[in-house]
Enzyme design. Structure first.
Site, mmCIF file in Angstrom:
data_model
loop_
_atom_site.group_PDB
_atom_site.id
_atom_site.type_symbol
_atom_site.label_atom_id
_atom_site.label_comp_id
_atom_site.label_asym_id
_atom_site.label_seq_id
_atom_site.Cartn_x
_atom_site.Cartn_y
_atom_site.Cartn_z
ATOM 1 N N CYS A 1 0.723 -0.881 0.132
ATOM 2 C CA CYS A 1 0.121 0.008 0.041
ATOM 3 C C CYS A 1 1.011 1.084 0.140
ATOM 4 C CB CYS A 1 -1.097 -0.163 1.085
ATOM 5 S SG CYS A 1 -1.585 1.567 1.555
ATOM 6 N N CYS B 1 -1.265 1.539 -2.873
ATOM 7 C CA CYS B 1 -2.889 2.972 -3.071
ATOM 8 C C CYS B 1 -2.173 4.096 -3.018
ATOM 9 C CB CYS B 1 -3.196 2.780 -1.364
ATOM 10 S SG CYS B 1 -3.711 0.579 -0.948
ATOM 11 N N THR C 1 -6.165 -2.924 1.918
ATOM 12 C CA THR C 1 -5.842 -2.025 2.976
ATOM 13 C C THR C 1 -6.690 -2.237 4.598
ATOM 14 O OG1 THR C 1 -4.316 -1.371 1.274
ATOM 15 C CG2 THR C 1 -4.051 0.148 3.523
ATOM 16 N N HIS D 1 -26.924 21.533 -0.560
ATOM 17 C CA HIS D 1 -27.403 22.288 -2.226
ATOM 18 C C HIS D 1 -25.852 23.579 -2.098
ATOM 19 C CE1 HIS D 1 -29.273 23.157 -5.686
ATOM 20 N NE2 HIS D 1 -29.241 24.817 -5.129
ATOM 21 N N GLU E 1 -25.857 15.514 -2.690
ATOM 22 C CA GLU E 1 -27.382 15.694 -2.369
ATOM 23 C C GLU E 1 -28.220 14.948 -3.186
ATOM 24 O OE1 GLU E 1 -28.730 19.454 -3.815
ATOM 25 O OE2 GLU E 1 -27.676 20.326 -5.000
#
Ligand code: NDP
Length: 448
Positions: free
Chosen positions: A43, A48, A312, A437, A442
């Protein structure tokens, strides 16, 4: 005299091994860890972390292109691969130091050499020294699979991709899973010509089909080429340094780099597991019980080497639970239900819980809600790509069984939604939440 040199000897200082070492040490155990490569494991060193930094680095291409719509004029734009590569590798060094410091601060002894199992309580180091431990933990991870093909030495894997001397003009990627799709996105954004070839006719098997289709469409529009049912048969190295891939039923493809990303197999070869009677599974993985114990009483295993979930955060949880169970007097197991995951493709996708296909096959009556929308930032930048969010709901109870999303920042948004899915909330609970918003997130509470 203590019966053993150590209470715990860990083989492999990756995500699972380091977590187990430091937690066991904090419970008072005398711990040592051996690592043959670099502390941090896949990782941190070649997975990653450097991948995500390359994704960030390459994403500037899109941001800079869109910036013109916001009034920015940037003259003499230039990308330098060596700068990005070296900065990423420096960050990897920094993290390796941080991981090493963690081991030191918890008084975990570390050996920079290969270790193998010599018996139920015995570990042999490459230097020839043999040490004993009451408990041994195998956390050796997994290694890229290179399918059998002539000339495979001309291909690279994700291990080498972070060290390319220069940015290739043409990249051929074999496989269409996580690594393939993430690097296809990186190289495409950086201006390389990318071709993805896969043995099946699918990308990202296991993810929701609508999202996979959307990713395929968007990435094709961005210039990535795909060939399906097209495994590489042979690779030839050409005089100028390029490589030509040959297939059974397709025309050859010439590329500057051939990246093979066809899965990762458990790292158990030559580990000496037979010396302690540790049984192996059909893929070379180490089967363990819910407490991470192997078929040998004193030997445990966590992370990719067990081939449960190759992620991971899962390895970290397994390492922590192992240490609490064996050294902390707190036996506990991991809940593998509703593990969120993401692919850092461009755009990224993320999901938690059941896909529509899984829910239809295994759950019975479901309702599917979706939002297929063009993010505001895309509209403004005249980018036609649309996001797609899907929610899979149990018709009877209203419980949300899965949430799947593709679009800008999908992994960032999904992590919060995963809490709700894991908690067993219903569609009505989502709907009762007021929209934030204007945001893309949303859409999660506005789905019809
Ligand atoms: P994946 O399992 O994701 O994908 C493997 C791909 O290779 C599939 O397209 C598969 O085809 C194909 N394939 C498998 N075996 C062969 C073979 N023998 N010959 C030809 N093609 C083959 O593997 P990756 O290597 O991309 O990644 C390994 C693991 O690492 C992932 O499973 C994941 O757990 C982890 N990972 C996670 C990331 C994240 O969380 N964002 C990022 C990177 C890796 P088919 O279409 O038949 O499935």
């Amino acid at each position: 005299m203590a019966e053993y040199d150590y209470d715990l000897f860990v083989i492999g200082a990756g995500s699972g091994g380091v977590r187990a070492s430091r937690v066991a040490a904090s419970h008072g155990a005398k711990v040592a860890v051996a690592e043959e490569f670099r502390i941090g494991g896949t990782c941190v060193i070649r997975g990653c972390v450097p991948k995500k930094l390359l994704v960030y680095g390459s994403h500037f291409a899109e941001e800079l292109q869109d910036a013109a719509h916001y009034g920015w004029t940037i003259d003499k734009m230039h990308f330098d691969w060596a700068t990005l590569r070296d900065t990423v590798l420096r960050d990897v060094d920094r993290l390796e130091t941080a991981y090493t410091n963690t081991l030191d601060s918890h008084k975990v002894e570390h050996f920079h050499e290969r270790a193998t199992i010599a018996g139920p309580h015995a570990v042999r180091l490459a230097s020839g020294r043999e040490v004993s431990a009451r408990v041994i933990l195998v956390a050796t991870g997994a290694w890229p699979v290179m399918p059998h093909m002539e000339g495979s030495e001309h291909a690279i894997t994700s291990n080498e991709v972070f060290h390319l001397p220069e940015l290739p003009r043409r990249v051929l990627i074999q496989g269409a899973g996580y690594i393939a799709m993430e690097f296809a996105g990186v190289f495409n954004a950086l201006g390389c010509h990318v071709t993805v070839v896969n043995r099946s006719d699918q990308i990202l098997r296991g993810y929701d089909e609508s999202l996979r289709d959307r990713l395929l469409q968007i990435t094709m529009a961005r210039g990535i080429e795909y060939r399906f049912h097209c495994p590489i048969k042979r690779l030839d190295k050409n005089a100028g340094g390029s490589v030509t891939a040959h297939f059974d039923k397709h025309d050859p493809i010439e590329a500057d780099v051939v990246l093979v990303a066809t899965g990762r197999s458990p790292n158990t070869s030559g580990l000496g597991l037979e010396n302690a009677g540790v049984a192996l599974g059909p893929k070379g993985e180490i089967p363990v019980d819910a407490y991470n114990r192997t078929s040998c009483e004193s030997i445990y295993a966590v992370g990719d080497v067990t081939d449960r979930v190759q992620l991971t955060p899962v390895a970290i949880r397994e390492g922590h639970a192992f240490a609490d169970t064996v050294f902390g007097g707190n036996p506990r197991t991991i809940d593998y239900d509703c593990i969120p995951s993401a692919v850092f493709s461009q755009p990224p996708l993320a999901g938690v819980g059941l896909t529509e296909a899984d829910a239809r096959a295994h759950h019975g009556d479901i309702k599917v809600y979706s939002s297929d929308f063009r993010p505001m930032k895309n509209i403004f930048a005249e980018r036609h790509e649309r996001g797609l969010y899907k929610m899979i709901v149990c018709s009877e109870t209203g419980k949300v069984l899965g949430v799947h999303m593709i679009g800008p920042e999908a992994p960032e948004i999904l992590q919060a939604a995963a809490i709700a899915v894991k908690a067993g909330l219903t569609k009505a609970d989502f709907d009762a939440t007021v929209a934030l918003h204007p945001s893309m997130a949303e859409e999660l509470v506005l789905m019809r």
